[in-house]
Design a protein around this motif. Structure first.
Motif, PDB file in Angstrom:
ATOM      1  N   GLN A  32      -8.303 -25.238 -39.812  1.00  0.00           N
ATOM      2  CA  GLN A  32      -8.993 -26.387 -39.222  1.00  0.00           C
ATOM      3  C   GLN A  32      -9.325 -27.430 -40.278  1.00  0.00           C
ATOM      4  OE1 GLN A  32     -12.316 -24.343 -37.478  1.00  0.00           O
ATOM      5  NE2 GLN A  32     -11.231 -23.913 -35.564  1.00  0.00           N
ATOM      6  N   ALA A  33      -9.733 -26.960 -41.464  1.00  0.00           N
ATOM      7  CA  ALA A  33     -10.066 -27.889 -42.543  1.00  0.00           C
ATOM      8  C   ALA A  33      -8.830 -28.678 -42.970  1.00  0.00           C
ATOM      9  CB  ALA A  33     -10.655 -27.125 -43.724  1.00  0.00           C
ATOM     10  N   GLY A  34      -7.686 -27.991 -43.083  1.00  0.00           N
ATOM     11  CA  GLY A  34      -6.446 -28.682 -43.429  1.00  0.00           C
ATOM     12  C   GLY A  34      -6.031 -29.668 -42.360  1.00  0.00           C
ATOM     13  N   ASN A  58     -17.381 -25.395 -39.805  1.00  0.00           N
ATOM     14  CA  ASN A  58     -16.567 -26.574 -40.141  1.00  0.00           C
ATOM     15  C   ASN A  58     -17.102 -27.821 -39.450  1.00  0.00           C
ATOM     16  OD1 ASN A  58     -14.671 -25.360 -41.872  1.00  0.00           O
ATOM     17  ND2 ASN A  58     -13.401 -24.681 -40.158  1.00  0.00           N
ATOM     18  N   ALA A  59     -17.516 -27.674 -38.191  1.00  0.00           N
ATOM     19  CA  ALA A  59     -18.038 -28.816 -37.432  1.00  0.00           C
ATOM     20  C   ALA A  59     -19.304 -29.371 -38.079  1.00  0.00           C
ATOM     21  CB  ALA A  59     -18.322 -28.406 -35.990  1.00  0.00           C
ATOM     22  N   ALA A  60     -20.186 -28.483 -38.541  1.00  0.00           N
ATOM     23  CA  ALA A  60     -21.428 -28.923 -39.176  1.00  0.00           C
ATOM     24  C   ALA A  60     -21.149 -29.670 -40.478  1.00  0.00           C
ATOM     25  CB  ALA A  60     -22.342 -27.729 -39.429  1.00  0.00           C
ATOM     26  N   ILE A  61     -20.175 -29.172 -41.242  1.00  0.00           N
ATOM     27  CA  ILE A  61     -19.826 -29.848 -42.500  1.00  0.00           C
ATOM     28  C   ILE A  61     -19.254 -31.234 -42.213  1.00  0.00           C
ATOM     29  CG2 ILE A  61     -18.307 -29.767 -44.515  1.00  0.00           C
ATOM     30  CD1 ILE A  61     -18.571 -26.707 -44.432  1.00  0.00           C
ATOM     31  N   ILE A  62     -18.438 -31.351 -41.164  1.00  0.00           N
ATOM     32  CA  ILE A  62     -17.854 -32.650 -40.815  1.00  0.00           C
ATOM     33  C   ILE A  62     -18.922 -33.598 -40.285  1.00  0.00           C
ATOM     34  CG2 ILE A  62     -16.260 -33.808 -39.222  1.00  0.00           C
ATOM     35  CD1 ILE A  62     -14.513 -31.238 -39.400  1.00  0.00           C
ATOM     36  N   ALA A  63     -19.733 -33.126 -39.325  1.00  0.00           N
ATOM     37  CA  ALA A  63     -20.761 -33.991 -38.739  1.00  0.00           C
ATOM     38  C   ALA A  63     -21.874 -34.301 -39.730  1.00  0.00           C
ATOM     39  CB  ALA A  63     -21.344 -33.330 -37.488  1.00  0.00           C
ATOM     40  N   GLY A  64     -22.101 -33.378 -40.668  1.00  0.00           N
ATOM     41  CA  GLY A  64     -23.190 -33.537 -41.622  1.00  0.00           C
ATOM     42  C   GLY A  64     -22.796 -34.250 -42.897  1.00  0.00           C
ATOM     43  N   ASN A  65     -21.673 -34.924 -42.893  1.00  0.00           N
ATOM     44  CA  ASN A  65     -21.242 -35.734 -44.029  1.00  0.00           C
ATOM     45  C   ASN A  65     -20.524 -36.959 -43.478  1.00  0.00           C
ATOM     46  OD1 ASN A  65     -21.744 -34.129 -46.718  1.00  0.00           O
ATOM     47  ND2 ASN A  65     -20.962 -32.608 -45.279  1.00  0.00           N
ATOM     48  N   GLY A  67     -17.313 -40.105 -44.215  1.00  0.00           N
ATOM     49  CA  GLY A  67     -16.186 -40.612 -44.987  1.00  0.00           C
ATOM     50  C   GLY A  67     -15.435 -39.539 -45.750  1.00  0.00           C
ATOM     51  N   LEU A  68     -15.059 -39.866 -46.979  1.00  0.00           N
ATOM     52  CA  LEU A  68     -14.276 -38.959 -47.805  1.00  0.00           C
ATOM     53  C   LEU A  68     -15.061 -37.714 -48.216  1.00  0.00           C
ATOM     54  CD1 LEU A  68     -12.525 -41.583 -50.131  1.00  0.00           C
ATOM     55  CD2 LEU A  68     -11.589 -40.463 -48.095  1.00  0.00           C
ATOM     56  N   THR A  69     -16.384 -37.782 -48.117  1.00  0.00           N
ATOM     57  CA  THR A  69     -17.205 -36.631 -48.491  1.00  0.00           C
ATOM     58  C   THR A  69     -16.924 -35.436 -47.590  1.00  0.00           C
ATOM     59  OG1 THR A  69     -18.931 -38.165 -49.202  1.00  0.00           O
ATOM     60  CG2 THR A  69     -19.570 -35.876 -48.944  1.00  0.00           C
ATOM     61  N   ARG A  70     -16.498 -35.689 -46.368  1.00  0.00           N
ATOM     62  CA  ARG A  70     -16.258 -34.594 -45.419  1.00  0.00           C
ATOM     63  C   ARG A  70     -15.191 -33.627 -45.944  1.00  0.00           C
ATOM     64  NH1 ARG A  70     -16.200 -38.320 -39.910  1.00  0.00           N
ATOM     65  NH2 ARG A  70     -18.362 -37.864 -39.296  1.00  0.00           N
ATOM     66  N   VAL A  71     -14.053 -34.159 -46.328  1.00  0.00           N
ATOM     67  CA  VAL A  71     -12.983 -33.299 -46.829  1.00  0.00           C
ATOM     68  C   VAL A  71     -13.396 -32.643 -48.141  1.00  0.00           C
ATOM     69  CG1 VAL A  71     -10.602 -33.250 -47.660  1.00  0.00           C
ATOM     70  CG2 VAL A  71     -11.183 -34.614 -45.644  1.00  0.00           C
ATOM     71  N   LYS A  72     -14.101 -33.372 -48.972  1.00  0.00           N
ATOM     72  CA  LYS A  72     -14.578 -32.831 -50.245  1.00  0.00           C
ATOM     73  C   LYS A  72     -15.481 -31.624 -50.016  1.00  0.00           C
ATOM     74  CE  LYS A  72     -17.229 -34.076 -54.386  1.00  0.00           C
ATOM     75  NZ  LYS A  72     -17.993 -35.164 -55.063  1.00  0.00           N
ATOM     76  N   ARG A  73     -16.398 -31.733 -49.057  1.00  0.00           N
ATOM     77  CA  ARG A  73     -17.310 -30.620 -48.763  1.00  0.00           C
ATOM     78  C   ARG A  73     -16.567 -29.452 -48.118  1.00  0.00           C
ATOM     79  NH1 ARG A  73     -19.997 -32.590 -52.033  1.00  0.00           N
ATOM     80  NH2 ARG A  73     -21.987 -33.697 -51.786  1.00  0.00           N
ATOM     81  N   LEU A  74     -15.602 -29.750 -47.274  1.00  0.00           N
ATOM     82  CA  LEU A  74     -14.797 -28.674 -46.681  1.00  0.00           C
ATOM     83  C   LEU A  74     -14.048 -27.903 -47.769  1.00  0.00           C
ATOM     84  CD1 LEU A  74     -13.331 -30.443 -43.511  1.00  0.00           C
ATOM     85  CD2 LEU A  74     -14.870 -28.462 -43.507  1.00  0.00           C
ATOM     86  N   LYS A  75     -13.467 -28.627 -48.707  1.00  0.00           N
ATOM     87  CA  LYS A  75     -12.757 -27.978 -49.814  1.00  0.00           C
ATOM     88  C   LYS A  75     -13.721 -27.131 -50.638  1.00  0.00           C
ATOM     89  CE  LYS A  75      -8.873 -31.158 -50.493  1.00  0.00           C
ATOM     90  NZ  LYS A  75      -8.213 -32.113 -51.417  1.00  0.00           N
ATOM     91  N   GLU A  76     -14.906 -27.669 -50.864  1.00  0.00           N
ATOM     92  CA  GLU A  76     -15.894 -26.940 -51.648  1.00  0.00           C
ATOM     93  C   GLU A  76     -16.268 -25.634 -50.956  1.00  0.00           C
ATOM     94  OE1 GLU A  76     -20.331 -27.713 -53.619  1.00  0.00           O
ATOM     95  OE2 GLU A  76     -19.185 -29.383 -52.737  1.00  0.00           O
ATOM     96  N   PHE A  77     -16.457 -25.700 -49.645  1.00  0.00           N
ATOM     97  CA  PHE A  77     -16.808 -24.493 -48.898  1.00  0.00           C
ATOM     98  C   PHE A  77     -15.694 -23.458 -48.956  1.00  0.00           C
ATOM     99  CE2 PHE A  77     -16.571 -22.046 -44.919  1.00  0.00           C
ATOM    100  CZ  PHE A  77     -17.788 -21.384 -44.978  1.00  0.00           C
ATOM    101  N   HIS A 347      -3.330 -21.173 -44.946  1.00  0.00           N
ATOM    102  CA  HIS A 347      -3.848 -21.652 -43.660  1.00  0.00           C
ATOM    103  C   HIS A 347      -4.135 -23.145 -43.724  1.00  0.00           C
ATOM    104  CE1 HIS A 347      -5.349 -17.249 -43.172  1.00  0.00           C
ATOM    105  NE2 HIS A 347      -4.103 -17.387 -42.754  1.00  0.00           N
ATOM    106  N   TRP A 348      -4.718 -23.594 -44.811  1.00  0.00           N
ATOM    107  CA  TRP A 348      -5.014 -25.022 -44.981  1.00  0.00           C
ATOM    108  C   TRP A 348      -3.723 -25.836 -44.899  1.00  0.00           C
ATOM    109  CZ3 TRP A 348      -9.959 -27.049 -46.967  1.00  0.00           C
ATOM    110  CH2 TRP A 348      -9.952 -28.431 -47.157  1.00  0.00           C
ATOM    111  N   GLU A 349      -2.705 -25.409 -45.622  1.00  0.00           N
ATOM    112  CA  GLU A 349      -1.439 -26.142 -45.620  1.00  0.00           C
ATOM    113  C   GLU A 349      -0.774 -26.113 -44.248  1.00  0.00           C
ATOM    114  OE1 GLU A 349       0.745 -24.385 -48.813  1.00  0.00           O
ATOM    115  OE2 GLU A 349      -0.270 -25.585 -50.368  1.00  0.00           O
ATOM    116  N   SER A 350      -0.957 -25.004 -43.504  1.00  0.00           N
ATOM    117  CA  SER A 350      -0.405 -24.937 -42.145  1.00  0.00           C
ATOM    118  C   SER A 350      -1.069 -25.972 -41.248  1.00  0.00           C
ATOM    119  CB  SER A 350      -0.608 -23.536 -41.558  1.00  0.00           C
ATOM    120  OG  SER A 350       0.166 -22.578 -42.241  1.00  0.00           O
ATOM    121  N   GLY A 351      -2.390 -26.165 -41.411  1.00  0.00           N
ATOM    122  CA  GLY A 351      -3.085 -27.176 -40.634  1.00  0.00           C
ATOM    123  C   GLY A 351      -2.588 -28.573 -40.936  1.00  0.00           C
ATOM    124  N   VAL A 352      -2.373 -28.862 -42.214  1.00  0.00           N
ATOM    125  CA  VAL A 352      -1.839 -30.161 -42.616  1.00  0.00           C
ATOM    126  C   VAL A 352      -0.456 -30.375 -41.998  1.00  0.00           C
ATOM    127  CG1 VAL A 352      -1.006 -31.529 -44.572  1.00  0.00           C
ATOM    128  CG2 VAL A 352      -3.169 -30.263 -44.755  1.00  0.00           C
TER     129      VAL A 352
END
Length: 393
Positions: A32-34, A58-65, A67-77, A347-352
């Motif tokens: 989902q993150a990918g 994942n939804a909380a990280i997206i809604a709770g950030n 712009g570009l910070t969303r993907v950055k936080r997803l990667k961090e998690f 899994h990330w690359e599959s999502g992309v």
């Protein structure tokens, strides 16, 4: 003002409210993150994110950030929770990957996942009945700290992005959605506990207490929040990307391990296509009702019963794009708790990749829907399929 008795006119889904629907699936959630990262590249800015279990995280990280910070936080998690292993797998054969995957899952079961959960010491069976530590194998306190660090809950509660997460009452057995818009009306806030409740899958994780009631993982009852989105929103057209982590369709098992994986896929896929077909059937019925009302004599249209039916027949236009993770041949039933870095990256690359495949037919999301008020696409199930043959079944 639109005449409620007239048939709905064609609308352009590209002008609709953008919604991201995220299914539960543990370690598969990096798919989902990918997918979200790739969607950002196409200018997809979700106004509403709904999730269950790992989809809620994942939804909380997206809604709770923003712009570009969303993907950055997803990667961090996902970098944090992807457990290191003492060797690099040999990938020249499914058998070697099966061995690696099962070993990775066993390490997770033994030692837990950094920033997510840790095994209880002493183990749950050694605690007396009724003690909080007796109801689960793992402690999820690390997840609370992770959510507090990666998610701006003030942003969520300021309604910058709508967030809905699903959980199940342990004693009532009732499904409940925690929605920042609805909670705001009640003077309440969404916090880490709501996200943790949505992912509290027993007996691994403990229930979470919210307003005096214990809650478990929403995936026990329904692993996909699509129905909630469709029931809750009828005043705007919707463009929904539904990212599922289990495929309802699969091959006939040839071994016990295959059977265990297939059973889990069916159980947690939440009958995605059946739910989509059910909603399409309901919408066709509403359309027929609108057509029938339009044929009534003028003197009957003002009848109170007809006015009630006309209001019930009103609906929006919905486009659902399914992005479904389809397992590799070497993955087993432990795939949803194989938090190895290798699996996370795959899994990330599959999502992309699946988003890029879907966007080959982006024009389908922008053109009017010919007389239909709901269409659903699975644009990755056959990479050689033409647009007309990829309508979800």
């Amino acid at each position: 003002m639109t005449d409620p008795h007239s048939p709905a006119s064609n609308k352009v889904p590209a002008n609709a409210e953008r919604v991201l629907v995220l299914q539960g699936g543990g370690a598969l959630g990096s798919y989902q993150a990918g997918a979200f990262q790739a969607l950002c590249g196409y200018g997809f800015e979700p106004e509403w994110v709904a999730g269950i279990s790992i989809g809620a995280v994942n939804a909380a990280i997206i809604a709770g950030n923003e712009g570009l910070t969303r993907v950055k936080r997803l990667k961090e998690f996902w970098e944090m929770v992807s457990a290191p292993v003492p060797w690099t797998p040999v990938v020249n054969g499914d058998h070697n990957r099966e061995l690696f995957n099962s070993t990775s899952a066993a390490l997770v079961a033994t030692f837990g996942v950094p920033g997510f959960f840790t095994p209880r010491i002493p183990p749950a069976p050694l605690w007396p009945p009724g003690h909080p530590e007796a109801q689960s194998y793992y402690d999820t306190a690390p997840l609370k700290r992770t959510l507090e660090r990666l998610v701006d809950f003030d942003r969520i509660n300021d309604l910058k992005t709508r967030l809905s997460v699903g959980a199940v009452g342990v004693t009532s057995g009732n499904f409940k959605y925690f929605d920042n818009v609805e909670l705001r009306r009640l003077g309440k806030r969404i916090g880490p506990e709501h996200i943790m409740a949505s992912g509290a899958l027993p007996p691994g994780f403990p229930s979470v207490i919210i307003d005096g009631e214990h809650y478990w993982d929403g995936g026990i009852a329904s692993n996909t929040p699509l129905d909630y989105v469709l029931d809750a929103k009828a005043d705007r057209d919707l463009l929904i990307f539904q990212v599922d982590l289990f495929s309802a369709r699969g091959e006939l098992p040839t071994s016990l391990l295959d059977a265990a994986e297939r059973e889990k896929d069916i159980r947690f896929s939440s009958r995605t296509r059946m739910n989509t077909d059910k909603n399409r059937q309901l919408r066709n019925t509403r359309r027929a009702l609108r057509d029938l009302i339009g044929k009534l004599p003028a003197e009957l249209r003002s009848d109170p019963s007809v006015e009630i039916l006309a209001k019930a027949a009103c609906e929006n236009t919905v486009t659902v794009v399914h992005l479904i993770y389809r397992s590799k041949t070497y993955e087993m039933s432990s795939k949803d708790y194989d938090f190895s870095h290798v699996a996370m990256v795959e899994h990330w690359e599959s999502g992309v990749r699946d988003v890029h495949l879907s966007m080959r037919h982006r024009d389908q999301l922008e053109q009017p829907q010919s007389g239909e008020t709901m269409v659903a696409y699975d644009l990755t199930k056959d990479v050689s399929a033409s647009p007309s043959s990829t309508r979800s079944e």
